[in-house]
Design a protein around this motif. Structure first.
Motif, PDB file in Angstrom:
ATOM      1  N   TRP A 248      -2.566 -61.525   2.878  1.00  0.00           N
ATOM      2  CA  TRP A 248      -1.308 -61.027   3.448  1.00  0.00           C
ATOM      3  C   TRP A 248      -0.455 -60.550   2.284  1.00  0.00           C
ATOM      4  CZ3 TRP A 248       0.054 -59.824   8.281  1.00  0.00           C
ATOM      5  CH2 TRP A 248       1.401 -59.596   8.559  1.00  0.00           C
TER       6      TRP A 248
ATOM      7  N   LYS B  12       1.619 -53.236  13.833  1.00  0.00           N
ATOM      8  CA  LYS B  12       1.765 -54.664  13.537  1.00  0.00           C
ATOM      9  C   LYS B  12       2.994 -54.905  12.667  1.00  0.00           C
ATOM     10  CE  LYS B  12      -0.833 -58.559  11.646  1.00  0.00           C
ATOM     11  NZ  LYS B  12      -2.169 -59.157  11.530  1.00  0.00           N
TER      12      LYS B  12
ATOM     13  N   GLN C 246       4.627 -64.076  -2.412  1.00  0.00           N
ATOM     14  CA  GLN C 246       3.404 -64.880  -2.432  1.00  0.00           C
ATOM     15  C   GLN C 246       2.352 -64.130  -3.257  1.00  0.00           C
ATOM     16  OE1 GLN C 246       3.035 -67.134   1.781  1.00  0.00           O
ATOM     17  NE2 GLN C 246       2.551 -64.984   1.868  1.00  0.00           N
TER      18      GLN C 246
ATOM     19  N   GLU D 234      -0.810 -65.137  -3.397  1.00  0.00           N
ATOM     20  CA  GLU D 234      -2.100 -65.270  -2.706  1.00  0.00           C
ATOM     21  C   GLU D 234      -1.864 -65.470  -1.212  1.00  0.00           C
ATOM     22  OE1 GLU D 234      -5.248 -65.259  -3.971  1.00  0.00           O
ATOM     23  OE2 GLU D 234      -4.492 -64.847  -5.990  1.00  0.00           O
ATOM     24  N   GLY D 235      -1.008 -64.642  -0.634  1.00  0.00           N
ATOM     25  CA  GLY D 235      -0.694 -64.785   0.792  1.00  0.00           C
ATOM     26  C   GLY D 235      -1.957 -64.715   1.642  1.00  0.00           C
TER      27      GLY D 235
ATOM     28  N   LEU E 161       8.606 -64.572   4.756  1.00  0.00           N
ATOM     29  CA  LEU E 161       7.332 -65.262   4.521  1.00  0.00           C
ATOM     30  C   LEU E 161       7.629 -66.750   4.635  1.00  0.00           C
ATOM     31  CD1 LEU E 161       6.425 -63.342   1.229  1.00  0.00           C
ATOM     32  CD2 LEU E 161       5.442 -62.905   3.484  1.00  0.00           C
ATOM     33  N   MET E 162       7.122 -67.384   5.637  1.00  0.00           N
ATOM     34  CA  MET E 162       7.484 -68.798   5.822  1.00  0.00           C
ATOM     35  C   MET E 162       6.372 -69.608   6.465  1.00  0.00           C
ATOM     36  SD  MET E 162       9.547 -69.126   9.329  1.00  0.00           S
ATOM     37  CE  MET E 162       8.526 -70.501   9.767  1.00  0.00           C
TER      38      MET E 162
ATOM     39  N   GLY F 201       4.521 -64.359   8.895  1.00  0.00           N
ATOM     40  CA  GLY F 201       4.992 -63.257   8.055  1.00  0.00           C
ATOM     41  C   GLY F 201       5.611 -62.208   8.959  1.00  0.00           C
TER      42      GLY F 201
HETATM   43  C1  BTN Z   1      -2.504 -62.442   9.925  1.00  0.00           C
HETATM   44  O1  BTN Z   1      -3.562 -62.203   9.352  1.00  0.00           O
HETATM   45  O2  BTN Z   1      -2.042 -61.663  10.750  1.00  0.00           O
HETATM   46  C2  BTN Z   1      -1.755 -63.709   9.622  1.00  0.00           C
HETATM   47  C3  BTN Z   1      -0.789 -63.500   8.493  1.00  0.00           C
HETATM   48  C4  BTN Z   1       0.061 -64.700   8.174  1.00  0.00           C
HETATM   49  C5  BTN Z   1       0.923 -64.453   6.950  1.00  0.00           C
HETATM   50  C6  BTN Z   1       1.900 -65.565   6.682  1.00  0.00           C
HETATM   51  S1  BTN Z   1       3.047 -65.125   5.413  1.00  0.00           S
HETATM   52  C7  BTN Z   1       3.603 -66.772   5.314  1.00  0.00           C
HETATM   53  C8  BTN Z   1       2.400 -67.679   5.503  1.00  0.00           C
HETATM   54  N1  BTN Z   1       1.780 -67.964   4.233  1.00  0.00           N
HETATM   55  C9  BTN Z   1       0.581 -67.392   4.110  1.00  0.00           C
HETATM   56  O3  BTN Z   1      -0.142 -67.450   3.108  1.00  0.00           O
HETATM   57  N2  BTN Z   1       0.264 -66.748   5.250  1.00  0.00           N
HETATM   58  C10 BTN Z   1       1.300 -66.884   6.239  1.00  0.00           C
END
Ligand code: BTN
Length: 248
Positions: free
Chosen positions: A52, A113, A41, A43-44, A61-62, A136
């Motif tokens: 992320w 984590k 990703q 821009e996760g 990643l889903m 994730g």
């Molecule tokens: C957190 O901040 O703990 C939440 C993280 C969530 C990450 C996942 S990875 C797959 C999905 N797509 C994203 O952009 N974010 C979530």
């Protein structure tokens, strides 16, 4: 049982699987159960304004699309709890280790984590019309940036690499089970399980306010609407997500 994971869209790269799922819902009203999976990703998205970040092809990643129209907005935290339990159970199964969850939806192994969850609900007509459940899980990544000093992965904790699709399959099994519980209004069971896995329950924990101010209190639980309940000087205080965080 339900259609979770019957269709998996596997992408080599996308900006964010949550965003991809969002576009899918807009164009396809039959999207329930679809999982969007990505190797990378650009821009996760994380909770709040966090990003992320994940090494290419190392982690799971889903995003899962569900249409939980049977849940009213006041009960939306139950969806959160059901997803958290699914991830905890999947990780217990895969690693054989003790897994905890840190309010509201971080998954921990050995106080680090290993997984984060980002759920985006679309509400209307006093129901949840659709929900994008982004998950994730750090699977094979072994090094994390300095800011992520509290991060870990399945490989770091077990000393073994895993096939990401195998982890996904165990997760799908658990998501099916606990979403089915939700569909069958087993809300109290879900709440009890969430409390059982809750990091720091009935213990003194260190909290941090948005301002950075730290304080301690006894973690008494989480309300059905998702507020953290802390005992401070014999008084019970409730906190919303974003107001405080638990320091690990
Ligand atoms: C957190 O901040 O703990 C939440 C993280 C969530 C990450 C996942 S990875 C797959 C999905 N797509 C994203 O952009 N974010 C979530």
């Amino acid at each position: 049982m339900n259609s979770i994971g019957n269709v998996i869209i596997h992408l080599e790269e996308t900006s964010s699987t949550n965003l991809y799922a969002q576009n899918l819902i807009s164009s396809n009203k039959q999207a329930e159960g679809i999982i969007v999976l990505a190797d990378f990703q650009s821009e996760g998205r994380g909770q709040g304004n966090n990003k992320w970040k994940s090494e290419k092809s190392s982690n799971l990643l889903m995003s899962l699309i569900v249409l939980p129209v049977f849940l009213t907005p006041v009960n939306q935290f139950y969806l959160n709890m059901a997803v958290c339990i699914s991830v905890v159970r999947a990780l217990e199964h895969v690693t054989g280790l003790v897994v905890n969850l840190k309010w509201p939806n971080d998954i921990l192994i050995n106080r680090k984590k290993i997984s984060g969850i980002l759920i985006q609900n679309s509400l209307g007509n006093n129901q949840i019309n659709s929900s994008i459940i982004g998950i994730g899980i750090n699977v094979n990544q072994k090094e994390f940036s300095e800011q992520l000093f509290h991060a870990t992965s399945i490989a770091v904790e077990t000393g073994k690499d895993f096939v990401i699709k195998d982890v996904l399959n165990v997760l799908i099994d658990n998501l099916r089970i606990f979403y089915y519980h939700l569909q069958n209004s087993k809300l109290e069971e879900i709440r009890k399980m969430y409390m059982n896995y809750l990091f720091g329950i009935n213990e003194k924990v260190v909290m941090e306010r948005k301002s950075g101010l730290k304080f301690t209190g006894i973690l008494k639980g989480v309300s059905t609407t998702g507020e953290l309940i802390i005992e401070e000087n014999d008084n019970l205080q409730k906190y919303n997500h974003g107001e405080v965080r638990i320091v690990i």
